[in-house]
Design an enzyme around this catalytic site. Structure first.
Site, mmCIF file in Angstrom:
data_model
loop_
_atom_site.group_PDB
_atom_site.id
_atom_site.type_symbol
_atom_site.label_atom_id
_atom_site.label_comp_id
_atom_site.label_asym_id
_atom_site.label_seq_id
_atom_site.Cartn_x
_atom_site.Cartn_y
_atom_site.Cartn_z
ATOM 1 N N SER A 16 0.836 -1.211 0.000
ATOM 2 C CA SER A 16 0.000 0.000 0.000
ATOM 3 C C SER A 16 0.864 1.251 0.000
ATOM 4 O O SER A 16 2.085 1.183 0.201
ATOM 5 C CB SER A 16 -0.915 0.007 1.235
ATOM 6 O OG SER A 16 -0.134 0.089 2.406
ATOM 7 N N LYS A 33 -5.105 5.271 2.840
ATOM 8 C CA LYS A 33 -4.257 4.122 2.527
ATOM 9 C C LYS A 33 -4.787 3.469 1.265
ATOM 10 O O LYS A 33 -5.866 2.862 1.260
ATOM 11 C CB LYS A 33 -4.257 3.131 3.694
ATOM 12 C CG LYS A 33 -3.311 1.964 3.538
ATOM 13 C CD LYS A 33 -3.298 1.113 4.799
ATOM 14 C CE LYS A 33 -2.291 -0.013 4.701
ATOM 15 N NZ LYS A 33 -2.231 -0.813 5.946
ATOM 16 N N ASP A 128 3.946 -7.384 13.539
ATOM 17 C CA ASP A 128 4.861 -6.472 12.839
ATOM 18 C C ASP A 128 5.066 -5.196 13.662
ATOM 19 O O ASP A 128 4.871 -4.078 13.172
ATOM 20 C CB ASP A 128 4.317 -6.133 11.452
ATOM 21 C CG ASP A 128 5.393 -5.532 10.545
ATOM 22 O OD1 ASP A 128 6.591 -5.624 10.889
ATOM 23 O OD2 ASP A 128 5.041 -4.968 9.502
#
Length: 420
Positions: A16, A33, A128
């Site tokens: 993205s 986004k 993450d």
């Protein structure tokens, strides 16, 4: 997208790119986004991990807010509209020559751990955790980018090459996808060190170099831990030479990090995930004691303020707690009284059913001749004109034989009703 005006590109990733934009309806700035992948239908969009996770976790003060989902079916393009933050944590420390204020570092990590604790409590782990995914608005922290998140109770194995390498936990590096939510806490430890020391802790060039850098600082783990990892590993040789790490303390000598701060980093970066602390334990670490106490005090003050407002509103409406209690007692007493009246009437109605209805003409005739008193006589004759009795009854006879209080009361009631 005709409702938004793109201003500039904020950042770009593998899947993205993020733009700053202005809403033409409200005039507010937002973050958009734009997903690079194409989606065939709305079902694919709704099944995205990021959308599902944000729907489950929102609203939360330390998790990014998703405002809108824009999907164009003909082109298959997808756009997510988020609240706009100032910058991410990496941008905040990039190029700094002076260390951050220790109290500010503590506040940042405390907020991050609160977001992770809430996320884990809702059966989701991020996978993450890194400075780029931790956003700042002033000093307020919000966790973002849930595209890699996973359900905690889902089946193994997971994706092997997950998370950015520098923040990847040993169980992710050494096994074929056999890790769990504790990898998020490893990422927090790496981020915490980086914003204190202003440089990454384990900047490996590849998978093997990453493991060696971890061993250089933490040392090689006990053989039983490596054997446990080896059961689920096929892509890496476990021929690590035993060594003692340099330790984290020496790397933070000049950073003004407190002993409690260093102790928390050590517990977040324990090699064995089973021994690594969880988010709730990290929040309650001695390092955050002042913040926890302040938060508890603020909560107490907020509750007291709420109670005062409620009491004030109730007094203004003429209905305070004391009146409420008195009112409730009166209602209860009235309810009891009504039940007693109901039961009495019910019993009276049953009794009245056993007595034949009075003849109005006879009652009126006899009522005129009733109460014929002769006070000169000893018996004091007293005549009662009753529906079922056709002759006068003397007072003496009433006392001896025929006096029945219940019947007389019932008869008197009929007489009174008819006289009305």
């Amino acid at each position: 997208m005709n409702q938004y005006k793109l201003i500039n590109l904020k950042g770009e990733g593998t899947f993205s790119e993020v733009w700053m934009a202005e809403s033409l309806r409200t005039g507010k700035l937002v973050a958009i986004k734009c997903m690079k992948n194409v989606f065939a239908n709305e079902e694919q969009v709704n099944n995205l991990r990021e959308i599902q996770a944000l729907r489950r976790l929102s609203p939360h003060e330390h998790i990014i807010t998703l405002h809108e989902i824009l999907y164009d079916k003909p082109s298959g393009r997808l756009v997510l509209v988020f609240e706009l933050m100032d910058c991410n944590l990496y941008e905040h420390i990039k190029g700094r020559n002076k260390y951050l204020n220790p109290s500010k570092v503590k506040f940042y990590i405390f907020q991050l751990l609160k977001a992770i604790e809430f996320m884990h409590r809702n059966n989701i782990f991020h996978r993450d955790i890194k400075p780029e995914n931790i956003l700042l608005l002033g000093d307020h922290i919000k966790l973002a980018d849930f595209g890699s998140c996973k359900r905690i109770n889902s089946e193994h194995p997971y994706t092997e090459y997950i998370s950015t390498r520098w923040y990847r936990a040993p169980e992710c590096l050494l096994t074929d996808g056999y890790y769990d939510y504790k990898m998020d806490l490893w990422g927090v430890g790496c981020v915490m060190f980086e914003i204190i020391g202003l440089h990454p802790l384990f900047p490996g060039n590849n998978e093997l170099d990453q493991v060696h850098k971890i061993h250089n600082i933490l040392g090689t783990p006990p053989k039983e831990i490596l054997d446990r990892f080896k059961k689920h590993a096929t892509h890496m040789e476990f021929d690590f030479q035993p060594q003692h790490g340099t330790g984290i303390d020496k790397l933070l000598v000049n950073s003004n990090a407190s002993p409690d701060c260093i102790d928390l980093i050590r517990k977040l970066l324990i090699y064995d995930p089973d021994q690594r602390i969880n988010a709730n334990q990290a929040i309650n670490h001695e390092y955050f004691r002042e913040l926890v106490e302040q938060e508890q005090y603020n909560l107490l003050q907020s509750n007291l303020k709420t109670q005062k407002v409620l009491k004030k509103n109730s007094m203004q409406s003429g209905y305070d707690d004391k009146q409420s209690r008195v009112g409730n007692e009166n209602l209860i007493e009235d309810d009891r009284s009504s039940k007693r009246v109901y039961n009495y009437n019910k019993q009276s109605s049953k009794k009245s059913q056993s007595i034949p209805p009075p003849n109005k003409k006879k009652v009126e005739t006899s009522f005129k001749n009733s109460y014929a008193h002769d006070l000169s006589t000893e018996e004091e004759t007293m005549k009662f004109a009753l529906p079922q009795i056709n002759k006068p009854i003397t007072y003496a006879q009433t006392l001896k034989k025929t006096y029945d209080p219940k019947k007389i009361k019932t008869q008197k009631r009929y007489l009174k009703q008819l006289s009305r």
